[in-house]
Write a protein that holds these residues in place. Sequence first.
Motif, PDB file in Angstrom:
ATOM      1  N   TYR A  73      80.566  40.880  39.126  1.00 38.17           N
ATOM      2  CA  TYR A  73      80.632  39.725  40.032  1.00 38.17           C
ATOM      3  C   TYR A  73      80.187  40.061  41.448  1.00 38.17           C
ATOM      4  O   TYR A  73      79.613  39.227  42.140  1.00 38.17           O
ATOM      5  CB  TYR A  73      82.061  39.159  40.046  1.00 38.17           C
ATOM      6  N   ARG A  74      80.432  41.317  41.879  1.00 38.52           N
ATOM      7  CA  ARG A  74      80.055  41.674  43.251  1.00 38.52           C
ATOM      8  C   ARG A  74      78.542  41.609  43.426  1.00 38.52           C
ATOM      9  O   ARG A  74      78.041  41.112  44.443  1.00 38.52           O
ATOM     10  CB  ARG A  74      80.560  43.088  43.585  1.00 38.52           C
ATOM     11  N   PHE A  75      77.838  42.092  42.420  1.00 37.98           N
ATOM     12  CA  PHE A  75      76.382  42.046  42.471  1.00 37.98           C
ATOM     13  C   PHE A  75      75.895  40.597  42.612  1.00 37.98           C
ATOM     14  O   PHE A  75      75.084  40.277  43.479  1.00 37.98           O
ATOM     15  CB  PHE A  75      75.789  42.684  41.205  1.00 37.98           C
ATOM     16  N   TRP A  76      76.428  39.699  41.768  1.00 39.50           N
ATOM     17  CA  TRP A  76      75.916  38.320  41.754  1.00 39.50           C
ATOM     18  C   TRP A  76      76.358  37.530  42.976  1.00 39.50           C
ATOM     19  O   TRP A  76      75.611  36.699  43.489  1.00 39.50           O
ATOM     20  CB  TRP A  76      76.309  37.619  40.453  1.00 39.50           C
ATOM     21  N   ILE A  77      77.565  37.802  43.485  1.00 36.71           N
ATOM     22  CA  ILE A  77      77.970  37.145  44.738  1.00 36.71           C
ATOM     23  C   ILE A  77      77.047  37.625  45.864  1.00 36.71           C
ATOM     24  O   ILE A  77      76.594  36.832  46.692  1.00 36.71           O
ATOM     25  CB  ILE A  77      79.460  37.432  45.051  1.00 36.71           C
ATOM     26  N   GLY A  78      76.725  38.925  45.846  1.00 34.58           N
ATOM     27  CA  GLY A  78      75.788  39.468  46.844  1.00 34.58           C
ATOM     28  C   GLY A  78      74.422  38.802  46.749  1.00 34.58           C
ATOM     29  O   GLY A  78      73.781  38.514  47.761  1.00 34.58           O
ATOM     30  N   ILE A  79      73.976  38.532  45.519  1.00 38.71           N
ATOM     31  CA  ILE A  79      72.690  37.841  45.321  1.00 38.71           C
ATOM     32  C   ILE A  79      72.779  36.420  45.881  1.00 38.71           C
ATOM     33  O   ILE A  79      71.866  35.943  46.562  1.00 38.71           O
ATOM     34  CB  ILE A  79      72.315  37.808  43.808  1.00 38.71           C
ATOM     35  N   GLY A  80      73.897  35.733  45.609  1.00 35.43           N
ATOM     36  CA  GLY A  80      74.078  34.366  46.118  1.00 35.43           C
ATOM     37  C   GLY A  80      74.054  34.336  47.644  1.00 35.43           C
ATOM     38  O   GLY A  80      73.423  33.461  48.247  1.00 35.43           O
TER      39      GLY A  80
END
Length: 145
Positions: A73-80
């Motif tokens: 989730y950290r990766f995808w929140i960072g992408i968002g």
Amino acid sequence: MIEAIGYSILGFVLMELSGWAIHKYLMHGPLWSIHKTHHEHSDSFFELNDLFSLLFGSIAILLIFLGVGDLDYRFWIGIGISMYGMLYFFLHDVLIHRRMKWLDRPRKGFLKGIFSAHQAHHQSRKREGAVSFGLFLVPRKYFKN
Ligand SMILES: [Zn+2]
Ligand SMILES: [Zn+2]
């Protein structure tokens, strides 16, 4: 896959919500001495206020770095957050403030609403009394013709 999209959207939405609150309560509050450089006319390309973009960008990079191993989730929140940051750059810095003269001012539609709302924010050069603190989260009236 659905998690990737969900967490990216979450990162994006969190940025607009927290950005609105940070702008209203911190930047037009205790951090005004930094943010006021964005409300004053200046001849230099950079403003002290750019530190906020640097801070949000660093948070995104840190999250991507922490989450890239498991693509969690950290990766995808960072992408968002990064996608929000890029869109913010294009709308706020390129389209609205024309720091790069890439685009003309929008004359109709959604972009004109965003533009007018942010112009209204810049009507005030003071800490108090400013309106429409978000990029998208602004009063509906700016979208009516
Ligand atoms: Zn402001
Ligand atoms: Zn601005």
